[in-house]
Design a protein around this motif. Structure first.
Motif, PDB file in Angstrom:
ATOM      1  N   UNK A   1       9.049   2.347  -9.224  1.00 38.96           N
ATOM      2  CA  UNK A   1       8.966   0.767  -8.172  1.00 38.96           C
ATOM      3  C   UNK A   1       7.396   0.468  -8.212  1.00 38.96           C
ATOM      4  N   UNK A   2       6.288   1.293  -8.044  1.00 42.45           N
ATOM      5  CA  UNK A   2       4.820   0.178  -8.562  1.00 42.45           C
ATOM      6  C   UNK A   2       4.354   0.483  -9.554  1.00 42.45           C
TER       7      UNK A   2
ATOM      8  N   UNK B   1      14.826   0.431 -11.597  1.00 41.25           N
ATOM      9  CA  UNK B   1      13.795  -0.128 -11.050  1.00 41.25           C
ATOM     10  C   UNK B   1      14.438  -1.587 -10.751  1.00 41.25           C
ATOM     11  N   UNK B   2      16.322  -2.325 -11.437  1.00 31.89           N
ATOM     12  CA  UNK B   2      16.713  -3.074 -11.534  1.00 31.89           C
ATOM     13  C   UNK B   2      17.875  -2.341 -10.486  1.00 31.89           C
TER      14      UNK B   2
ATOM     15  N   UNK C   1      -0.790   0.615  -8.874  1.00 31.13           N
ATOM     16  CA  UNK C   1      -2.091   1.239  -8.396  1.00 31.13           C
ATOM     17  C   UNK C   1      -3.221   1.057  -9.608  1.00 31.13           C
ATOM     18  N   UNK C   2      -3.135   1.240 -10.574  1.00 28.51           N
ATOM     19  CA  UNK C   2      -4.348   1.017 -11.349  1.00 28.51           C
ATOM     20  C   UNK C   2      -4.210  -0.520 -11.501  1.00 28.51           C
ATOM     21  N   UNK C   3      -3.577  -0.906 -11.333  1.00 32.33           N
ATOM     22  CA  UNK C   3      -3.777  -2.587 -12.037  1.00 32.33           C
ATOM     23  C   UNK C   3      -4.277  -3.560 -10.204  1.00 32.33           C
ATOM     24  N   UNK C   4      -4.614  -2.576  -8.919  1.00 37.22           N
ATOM     25  CA  UNK C   4      -4.762  -3.082  -7.760  1.00 37.22           C
ATOM     26  C   UNK C   4      -4.305  -3.258  -6.776  1.00 37.22           C
ATOM     27  N   UNK C   5      -3.434  -3.563  -7.929  1.00 35.64           N
ATOM     28  CA  UNK C   5      -1.648  -4.351  -6.617  1.00 35.64           C
ATOM     29  C   UNK C   5      -1.643  -3.886  -5.664  1.00 35.64           C
ATOM     30  N   UNK C   6      -1.395  -2.378  -6.129  1.00 33.21           N
ATOM     31  CA  UNK C   6      -0.812  -1.710  -4.600  1.00 33.21           C
ATOM     32  C   UNK C   6      -1.960  -1.027  -4.212  1.00 33.21           C
TER      33      UNK C   6
ATOM     34  N   UNK D   1       0.796  -1.033   0.046  1.00 36.09           N
ATOM     35  CA  UNK D   1       0.403  -0.146  -0.309  1.00 36.09           C
ATOM     36  C   UNK D   1       0.917   1.351  -0.224  1.00 36.09           C
ATOM     37  N   UNK D   2       0.057   1.953   0.144  1.00 35.52           N
ATOM     38  CA  UNK D   2       0.925   3.518  -0.012  1.00 35.52           C
ATOM     39  C   UNK D   2       0.174   4.642   0.633  1.00 35.52           C
TER      40      UNK D   2
END
Length: 463
Positions: A226-227, A95-96, A258-263, A46-47
């Protein structure tokens, strides 16, 4: 220093720092759960967005205490990590690098965990021990010796010192090849932690605000990247828990995770009732009592409550900063009896909340509360007084330059815009009165907009 003595000293300083990271010993005493607290626990990423002083760090510390109790082994590997911006590197390479930084933070935290609880390692199956050894050696890198030196100096790590020395100095078996994907490393890490009895990894990201002053676009882009790495959020037993300022909300909300609902996205908010509870817990800690309701502090507790709601804003820090002079007066009086209504009103006049204007956005604040309802001309008066707050502004200058918006003040009948003072004196007085009705706690006894008939108008108690 004895733990109780240390805790007493921290409580005595309850209103000094008003920042959770600077009062860790006080937090277990004063922390108040936000209404949606249970949503932050467990293995979800979450954020949490919040303004400065809203309690983001206090929430992060409470979650850490829950997962790493003082008298038992941790239930999660709780990793504090601050991503470091990578200049000139964007997209997947950035990101890596960030994931590598997070894994290094995981390795450091894991080593410190074994230093405190060596039996976690000793009781683990041999394959788990082998992976943990490899992971620590691979991701501590050049920091190994300095980490070992810190562990050797800290008495809290004495029980696991010999184990840490072995993990740092003895060669580890090469379990995974050098260019293995980070997601696979994390999957192995969470699996071995669960085989040791932990539930997984919480990567905590906090303290972002200081970095934003000089690197706002870089930080926003990095966190967004990252997100947006969905593979991270599909790993069992791995969660990122981020505590971010509101200024990053537009960027983070647009991340793919966030858009895909993972966060999950949350905003840290407080009701007046919870803010009162936080305030009273800080007062009790300061005085050294189990509980100190506002009515025990001052007989005019309803007035104090209304003052806090009007000028404390919506954050715990705003309320604590506003009530601090009253608490100091109560302590100075001996804390035996509630302060009188006259005491409270004297404190209001000697310690009013400061007035400020964000000149870039035209937002007006008193204390931590934003003041609305200002029409264009009254606002121009207030802004002009604020821009010239170091001096008294003559009435004629205030009328022509602020109220009328002229570039120069006319001096004679022949100058452009000249008006007879008899024609504009009442106009200016009425404008100041309207302004006072919005700004002043008591317009009949102004604190901020002070008029001296012989000299002009002065704005006081500003920042």
């Amino acid at each position: 220093m004895e733990p109780n003595r240390h805790r007493q000293m921290a409580a005595a300083e309850a209103f000094d720092a008003l920042a959770a990271e600077r009062e860790p010993h006080l937090q277990p005493v004063v922390f108040t759960e936000p209404l949606q607290y249970t949503a932050y626990t467990g293995m979800r990423s979450f954020v949490v967005f919040g303004d400065s002083g809203s309690g983001k760090t206090a929430l992060r510390m409470a979650l850490t205490r829950q997962a790493t109790p003082a008298d038992a082994p941790p239930t999660h590997l709780v990793v504090q990590w601050q991503p470091e911006p990578t200049k000139g590197v964007r997209g997947s390479p950035a990101v890596r690098i960030c994931i590598r930084q997070a894994l290094e933070a995981c390795a450091t935290t894991l080593l410190e965990t074994f230093a405190r609880y060596p039996r976690l390692f000793d009781a683990a199956p041999p394959t788990v021990q082998m992976y943990m050894h490899w992971f620590i050696q691979t991701y501590t890198g050049d920091d190994r010796r300095s980490l070992l030196a810190i562990i050797e100096e800290d008495r809290a790590f004495r029980e696991g010192l010999s184990l840490c020395q072995r993990l740092i100095t003895e060669p580890a078996s090469p379990l995974l090849h050098a260019d293995v994907a980070e997601q696979r490393v994390i999957a192995h890490l969470t699996d071995t932690l669960q085989r040791m009895g932990m539930r997984g990894v919480w990567v905590m990201i906090d303290g972002i605000e200081p970095w934003l002053r000089n690197a706002m676009p870089d930080i926003a882009e990095m966190l967004n990247a990252i997100l947006s790495t969905l593979e991270l959020f599909d790993l069992n037993g791995f969660a990122i828990k981020m505590f971010a300022p509101r200024t990053l909300e537009p960027s983070i909300t647009g991340s793919w995770g966030a858009i895909k609902g993972r966060v999950e996205l949350y905003t840290l908010t407080w009701t007046p009732e919870r803010l009162i509870l936080i305030t009273e817990r800080h007062i009790a800690a300061k005085i050294g009592r189990p509980r100190v309701p506002l009515r025990d502090l001052c007989v005019a507790d309803n007035e104090v409550r209304a003052w806090l709601q009007r000028y404390g804003g919506s954050t715990p820090r705003g309320w604590l900063r506003l009530v601090r002079p009253l608490v100091d007066a109560f302590v100075t009086s001996g804390a035996a009896h509630a302060l009188s209504r006259d005491d409270w009103r004297a404190i209001q006049r000697t310690h009013p909340p400061r007035l400020s204007i964000d000149l870039a956005t035209d937002r007006v604040f008193i204390g931590d509360a934003e003041i609305g309802g200002l029409q264009p001309r009254p606002y121009r008066l207030l802004r002009y007084l604020y821009e010239n707050r170091t001096r008294r502004v003559p009435r004629s200058e205030l009328y022509y330059r602020a109220y009328q918006g002229l570039v120069e003040e006319p001096r004679t009948h022949d100058d452009h815009g000249w008006e007879d003072p008899a024609d504009w004196n009442n106009v200016l007085d009425n404008a100041i009165l309207r302004l006072r009705k919005i700004i002043e706690p008591d317009p009949r006894h102004p604190l901020y907009i002070l008029t001296d008939r012989g000299w002009g108008v002065k704005l006081e108690h500003t920042v």
